[in-house]
Write a protein that holds these residues in place. Structure first.
Motif, short mmCIF file in Angstrom:
data_model
loop_
_atom_site.label_atom_id
_atom_site.label_comp_id
_atom_site.label_asym_id
_atom_site.label_seq_id
_atom_site.Cartn_x
_atom_site.Cartn_y
_atom_site.Cartn_z
N GLY A 41 8.54 6.33 17.99
CA GLY A 41 8.33 7.27 16.86
C GLY A 41 9.23 8.69 17.11
O GLY A 41 9.24 9.52 16.22
N ASN B 294 10.95 3.19 4.16
CA ASN B 294 9.44 3.09 4.12
C ASN B 294 8.79 2.92 2.96
O ASN B 294 7.66 3.11 2.79
CB ASN B 294 8.84 4.40 4.84
CG ASN B 294 9.24 4.36 6.41
OD1 ASN B 294 9.06 3.43 6.91
ND2 ASN B 294 9.21 5.38 7.05
N GLY C 127 6.09 9.59 9.24
CA GLY C 127 5.83 8.29 9.31
C GLY C 127 4.52 7.61 8.45
O GLY C 127 3.94 6.78 8.76
N GLU C 128 4.35 8.47 7.44
CA GLU C 128 3.26 8.17 6.45
C GLU C 128 3.65 7.49 5.32
O GLU C 128 2.79 7.61 4.26
CB GLU C 128 2.53 9.61 6.25
CG GLU C 128 2.04 10.28 7.37
CD GLU C 128 1.51 11.70 7.15
OE1 GLU C 128 1.34 11.87 5.87
OE2 GLU C 128 1.23 12.37 8.07
N ALA D 126 5.30 2.38 6.22
CA ALA D 126 5.95 2.83 7.44
C ALA D 126 5.39 2.18 8.60
O ALA D 126 6.01 1.51 9.52
CB ALA D 126 5.65 4.39 7.70
N LYS D 127 4.13 1.84 8.91
CA LYS D 127 3.35 1.16 10.03
C LYS D 127 3.86 -0.08 10.15
O LYS D 127 4.14 -0.66 11.12
CB LYS D 127 2.12 1.34 10.05
CG LYS D 127 1.40 2.87 10.14
CD LYS D 127 -0.07 3.01 10.31
CE LYS D 127 -0.48 4.39 10.52
NZ LYS D 127 -0.03 5.40 9.86
N GLU D 128 3.81 -0.84 8.94
CA GLU D 128 4.34 -2.23 8.85
C GLU D 128 5.65 -2.41 9.51
O GLU D 128 6.10 -3.15 10.03
CB GLU D 128 4.04 -2.78 7.45
CG GLU D 128 2.53 -2.98 7.15
CD GLU D 128 1.98 -1.59 6.21
OE1 GLU D 128 2.51 -0.74 6.77
OE2 GLU D 128 1.25 -1.96 5.35
N ARG D 129 6.59 -1.52 9.03
CA ARG D 129 7.98 -1.87 9.18
C ARG D 129 8.28 -1.28 10.49
O ARG D 129 8.97 -2.17 11.24
CB ARG D 129 8.86 -0.88 8.16
CG ARG D 129 8.77 -1.12 6.95
CD ARG D 129 9.83 -2.13 6.63
NE ARG D 129 9.54 -2.78 5.27
CZ ARG D 129 9.83 -2.06 4.07
NH1 ARG D 129 10.18 -1.08 3.97
NH2 ARG D 129 9.43 -3.14 2.89
N MET D 130 7.59 -0.54 11.13
CA MET D 130 7.86 -0.30 12.61
C MET D 130 7.28 -1.25 13.24
O MET D 130 7.72 -1.66 14.42
CB MET D 130 7.16 1.07 13.11
CG MET D 130 7.50 1.61 14.28
SD MET D 130 9.15 1.78 14.77
CE MET D 130 9.73 2.95 13.70
N LYS D 131 6.13 -1.89 13.25
CA LYS D 131 5.50 -3.14 13.85
C LYS D 131 6.53 -4.16 13.93
O LYS D 131 6.59 -4.81 14.73
CB LYS D 131 4.25 -3.40 13.14
CG LYS D 131 3.43 -4.67 13.81
CD LYS D 131 2.05 -4.65 13.22
CE LYS D 131 1.28 -5.99 13.86
NZ LYS D 131 1.86 -7.42 13.43
#
Length: 264
Positions: free
Chosen positions: A55, A64, A225-226, A230-235
């Motif tokens: 990050g 995102n 990152g909000e 965003a969280k799904e893509r980074m995961k």
């Protein structure tokens, strides 16, 4: 490759699937070109990947947002890749040689991406009423994020002045954004779609469109990152990296054997 990769298996025809596969392959290549350019500054590929996964490194906010329908694939090609081209064409003349040389091929391929996206939008806009509604919905959701791709207003951009002085950038964020709007609005008119901006109006004096205020709070939230996914893509990125470790290890072992044979 996100956000479009999850539509490869759901493309509406074999032709569309082949085109989307070619586009995703191109985009993977673009990443490699730019990593190679960045490595000339003294950082390693591993360091850049680690910065992305942790990050620390920032990436385009446009990645995102979710792709809800096939029309989104058309809107991404038309708007997102169109905005990318607007940003990248001047960079073929940037003062940083490795980046400028990478941009020559990237711009040629992005031109194909933009055309295939607009072709999808033409088909959707001239299809059934439901298909046209899907095209309008995709335009509604991707218009403002596409304008955000050019970065913050010049007055609030921490890097624009120095980048212009060093000739890294050839045009400012606001200049490129204005060009994009002026080119894209007539394309939307041709499709019979409505740009989702009540303040959009042709300004005869400046020879361009006036347009509404961008939601910069949303922009900075996505940068932090909000974003919606965003969280799904980074995961997904981290998992893809971990799942592909055996491929990298096998390639490295093969290359080591090849060099050993050559040296023998």
């Amino acid at each position: 490759m996100l956000p479009e990769g999850n539509w490869i298996t759901r493309a509406p025809s074999l032709r569309r699937k082949a085109i989307l596969l070619a586009k995703v392959q191109d985009e993977a290549g673009h990443g490699l070109y730019l990593y190679c350019a960045a490595e000339t500054l003294g950082t390693s590929r591993e360091e850049m990947i680690e910065a992305l996964h942790s990050g620390k490194a920032k990436y385009s906010t446009i990645f995102n947002y979710p792709t809800l329908t096939w029309a989104d694939i058309g809107a991404i090609g038309w708007l997102v890749d169109g905005a990318a081209i607007m940003n990248q064409v001047p960079l073929q003349r940037t003062s940083y040689g490795p980046y400028a040389r990478a941009m020559v091929r990237i711009c040629k391929e992005e031109s194909f991406h933009q055309r295939q996206g607009y072709e999808i939008m033409i088909a959707m806009a001239n299809g059934t009423p439901e298909q046209k509604r899907m095209a309008q919905d995709a335009l509604n959701r991707w218009w403002w994020p596409s304008l955000m791709m050019f970065g913050p207003p010049d007055a609030d951009s921490p890097n624009t002045a120095q980048s212009m002085r060093w000739r890294i950038k050839r045009e400012t964020n606001d200049e490129l954004r204005q060009k994009f709007v002026d080119i894209t609005v007539p394309q939307a008119d041709f499709l019979g779609l409505t740009v989702p901006d009540a303040d959009l109006e042709w300004n005869e004096e400046k020879g361009g469109y006036d347009f509404g205020e961008i939601d910069w709070e949303e922009f900075y939230a996505v940068v932090r990152g909000e974003g919606p996914v965003a969280k799904e893509r980074m995961k997904a990125r981290r998992e893809a990296w971990d799942d592909g470790a055996w491929v990298r290890e096998a390639a490295a072992a093969h290359e080591a054997k090849r060099r050993a044979r050559k040296a023998a």
